[in-house]
Design a protein around this motif. Structure first.
Motif, PDB file in Angstrom:
ATOM      1  N   ALA A 139       0.885  -1.083  -0.159  1.00  0.00           N
ATOM      2  CA  ALA A 139       0.045   0.141   0.181  1.00  0.00           C
ATOM      3  C   ALA A 139       0.810   1.216  -0.064  1.00  0.00           C
ATOM      4  N   PRO A 140       2.015   1.537   0.681  1.00  0.00           N
ATOM      5  CA  PRO A 140       2.760   2.607   0.667  1.00  0.00           C
ATOM      6  C   PRO A 140       3.320   3.095  -0.549  1.00  0.00           C
ATOM      7  N   LEU A 141       3.525   2.171  -1.363  1.00  0.00           N
ATOM      8  CA  LEU A 141       4.228   2.317  -2.512  1.00  0.00           C
ATOM      9  C   LEU A 141       3.583   3.451  -3.612  1.00  0.00           C
ATOM     10  N   GLU A 142       2.484   3.487  -3.567  1.00  0.00           N
ATOM     11  CA  GLU A 142       1.830   4.524  -4.551  1.00  0.00           C
ATOM     12  C   GLU A 142       2.116   5.894  -3.913  1.00  0.00           C
ATOM     13  N   ASP A 143       2.387   6.018  -2.615  1.00  0.00           N
ATOM     14  CA  ASP A 143       2.693   7.405  -2.071  1.00  0.00           C
ATOM     15  C   ASP A 143       3.977   7.795  -2.318  1.00  0.00           C
ATOM     16  N   MET A 144       4.756   6.964  -2.699  1.00  0.00           N
ATOM     17  CA  MET A 144       6.344   7.186  -3.017  1.00  0.00           C
ATOM     18  C   MET A 144       6.523   7.508  -4.422  1.00  0.00           C
ATOM     19  N   ALA A 145       5.558   7.182  -5.383  1.00  0.00           N
ATOM     20  CA  ALA A 145       5.819   7.503  -6.810  1.00  0.00           C
ATOM     21  C   ALA A 145       5.884   8.808  -7.252  1.00  0.00           C
ATOM     22  N   GLN A 146       6.970   9.339  -7.769  1.00  0.00           N
ATOM     23  CA  GLN A 146       6.939  10.781  -8.259  1.00  0.00           C
ATOM     24  C   GLN A 146       7.874  10.711  -9.546  1.00  0.00           C
ATOM     25  N   ARG A 147       7.519  11.773 -10.350  1.00  0.00           N
ATOM     26  CA  ARG A 147       8.278  11.561 -11.657  1.00  0.00           C
ATOM     27  C   ARG A 147       9.646  11.415 -11.706  1.00  0.00           C
ATOM     28  N   ASN A 148      10.582  11.869 -10.656  1.00  0.00           N
ATOM     29  CA  ASN A 148      11.808  11.980 -10.215  1.00  0.00           C
ATOM     30  C   ASN A 148      12.022  11.460  -8.918  1.00  0.00           C
ATOM     31  N   MET A 149      12.644  10.063  -8.719  1.00  0.00           N
ATOM     32  CA  MET A 149      12.611   9.551  -7.323  1.00  0.00           C
ATOM     33  C   MET A 149      14.062   9.062  -7.125  1.00  0.00           C
ATOM     34  N   ILE A 155      17.995  -5.239   1.126  1.00  0.00           N
ATOM     35  CA  ILE A 155      17.265  -6.454   1.082  1.00  0.00           C
ATOM     36  C   ILE A 155      18.359  -7.276   2.018  1.00  0.00           C
ATOM     37  N   THR A 156      17.278  -7.804   3.075  1.00  0.00           N
ATOM     38  CA  THR A 156      17.947  -8.974   4.004  1.00  0.00           C
ATOM     39  C   THR A 156      17.023 -10.108   4.181  1.00  0.00           C
ATOM     40  N   ASP A 157      17.728 -11.097   3.870  1.00  0.00           N
ATOM     41  CA  ASP A 157      16.805 -12.427   3.990  1.00  0.00           C
ATOM     42  C   ASP A 157      15.793 -12.255   3.144  1.00  0.00           C
ATOM     43  N   ASP A 158      14.663 -12.458   3.511  1.00  0.00           N
ATOM     44  CA  ASP A 158      13.402 -12.465   2.633  1.00  0.00           C
ATOM     45  C   ASP A 158      12.635 -11.054   2.909  1.00  0.00           C
ATOM     46  N   THR A 159      13.265  -9.939   3.325  1.00  0.00           N
ATOM     47  CA  THR A 159      12.644  -8.666   3.506  1.00  0.00           C
ATOM     48  C   THR A 159      13.241  -7.534   2.789  1.00  0.00           C
ATOM     49  N   LEU A 160      12.118  -6.826   2.072  1.00  0.00           N
ATOM     50  CA  LEU A 160      12.836  -5.676   1.003  1.00  0.00           C
ATOM     51  C   LEU A 160      12.248  -4.475   1.991  1.00  0.00           C
ATOM     52  N   MET A 161      13.140  -3.723   1.896  1.00  0.00           N
ATOM     53  CA  MET A 161      12.761  -2.285   2.541  1.00  0.00           C
ATOM     54  C   MET A 161      13.085  -1.101   1.597  1.00  0.00           C
ATOM     55  N   LEU A 162      11.916  -0.544   0.972  1.00  0.00           N
ATOM     56  CA  LEU A 162      12.293   0.513   0.085  1.00  0.00           C
ATOM     57  C   LEU A 162      11.804   1.721   0.727  1.00  0.00           C
ATOM     58  N   SER A 163      12.881   2.751   0.428  1.00  0.00           N
ATOM     59  CA  SER A 163      12.721   4.053   1.289  1.00  0.00           C
ATOM     60  C   SER A 163      12.746   5.128   0.030  1.00  0.00           C
ATOM     61  N   SER A 164      12.100   6.221   0.348  1.00  0.00           N
ATOM     62  CA  SER A 164      12.336   7.467  -0.197  1.00  0.00           C
ATOM     63  C   SER A 164      12.451   8.647   0.945  1.00  0.00           C
ATOM     64  N   ALA A 165      12.505   9.626   0.799  1.00  0.00           N
ATOM     65  CA  ALA A 165      12.918  10.925   1.783  1.00  0.00           C
ATOM     66  C   ALA A 165      11.702  10.735   2.738  1.00  0.00           C
ATOM     67  N   GLU A 166      10.563  10.680   2.175  1.00  0.00           N
ATOM     68  CA  GLU A 166       9.143  10.773   3.074  1.00  0.00           C
ATOM     69  C   GLU A 166       8.529   9.355   3.570  1.00  0.00           C
ATOM     70  N   HIS A 167       8.742   8.344   2.555  1.00  0.00           N
ATOM     71  CA  HIS A 167       8.077   7.132   3.032  1.00  0.00           C
ATOM     72  C   HIS A 167       8.758   5.942   2.797  1.00  0.00           C
ATOM     73  N   THR A 168       8.401   4.918   3.634  1.00  0.00           N
ATOM     74  CA  THR A 168       9.067   3.545   3.756  1.00  0.00           C
ATOM     75  C   THR A 168       8.174   2.470   3.569  1.00  0.00           C
ATOM     76  N   CYS A 169       8.566   1.274   2.720  1.00  0.00           N
ATOM     77  CA  CYS A 169       7.794   0.279   2.483  1.00  0.00           C
ATOM     78  C   CYS A 169       8.456  -0.820   2.845  1.00  0.00           C
ATOM     79  N   GLU A 170       7.927  -1.693   3.865  1.00  0.00           N
ATOM     80  CA  GLU A 170       8.674  -2.842   4.099  1.00  0.00           C
ATOM     81  C   GLU A 170       7.880  -4.188   3.389  1.00  0.00           C
TER      82      GLU A 170
END
Length: 177
Positions: A139-149, A155-170
């Motif tokens: 769900a948090p991925l949509e809020d991360m999307a910007q034309r320039n990102m 990536i650790t084991d089976d966990t992915l942590m995607l972060s931008s300046a304002e948002h994080t998605c685990e």
């Protein structure tokens, strides 16, 4: 007149602890007019998860004979065929006949129903690995999307942590086969 894709520029800082891969990658990602922002962001995550210098985005939704991503050797052999969503066994068979390795990253609210329906046929295919990305975690991925990102993917084991300046998605990957 046909709608044109929306172009996104991504600077991805990749830290893959599993493979000891630490890269900074600049990507140009085209969002197909019928593609959701979540799906486009999942493509970026899966790119980072499978990063290789020969990995590239394909025509995706615009092509029926190509996966979302593929790793093609300099000699033209498809080494890794990567699909997203709830692909049919028939679609995966195309990959089996053309690539050395096939990965499917299933996501969506009805993934469990899809898996119950197709599990037997898919698990009988050679070279195919199936992973589930839980829909509620995306769900948090949509809020991360910007034309320039500027994104960071750890990536650790089976966990992915995607972060931008304002948002994080685990996201916790779950292997289905």
């Amino acid at each position: 007149m046909a709608l044109k894709p929306t172009i996104y520029k991504v600077n991805l800082q990749l830290s893959d602890m599993n493979r000891h891969c630490y890269e900074s990658v600049s990507l140009t990602v085209a969002q197909h007019p019928s593609e959701t922002l979540t799906r486009m962001m999942v493509r970026i995550m899966v790119y980072g998860l499978n990063y290789h210098r020969d990995l590239s985005f394909t025509k995706g939704l615009s092509a029926t004979d190509e996966p979302e991503l593929w790793q093609v050797s300099p000699s033209g052999e498809v080494e890794h065929w990567i699909e997203l969503g709830q692909a049919s066994p028939e679609r995966l068979r195309k990959g089996v006949s053309r690539a050395q390795q096939i990965s499917l990253y299933a996501y969506g609210s009805e993934t469990e129903i899809w898996w119950q329906k197709h599990q037997q046929a898919i698990t009988q295919l050679p070279k195919v690995s199936v992973w589930q990305l839980p829909a509620e975690q995306l769900a948090p991925l949509e809020d991360m999307a910007q034309r320039n990102m500027d994104l960071s993917l750890m990536i650790t084991d089976d966990t992915l942590m995607l972060s931008s300046a304002e948002h994080t998605c685990e996201v916790t990957l779950q292997q289905l086969s």
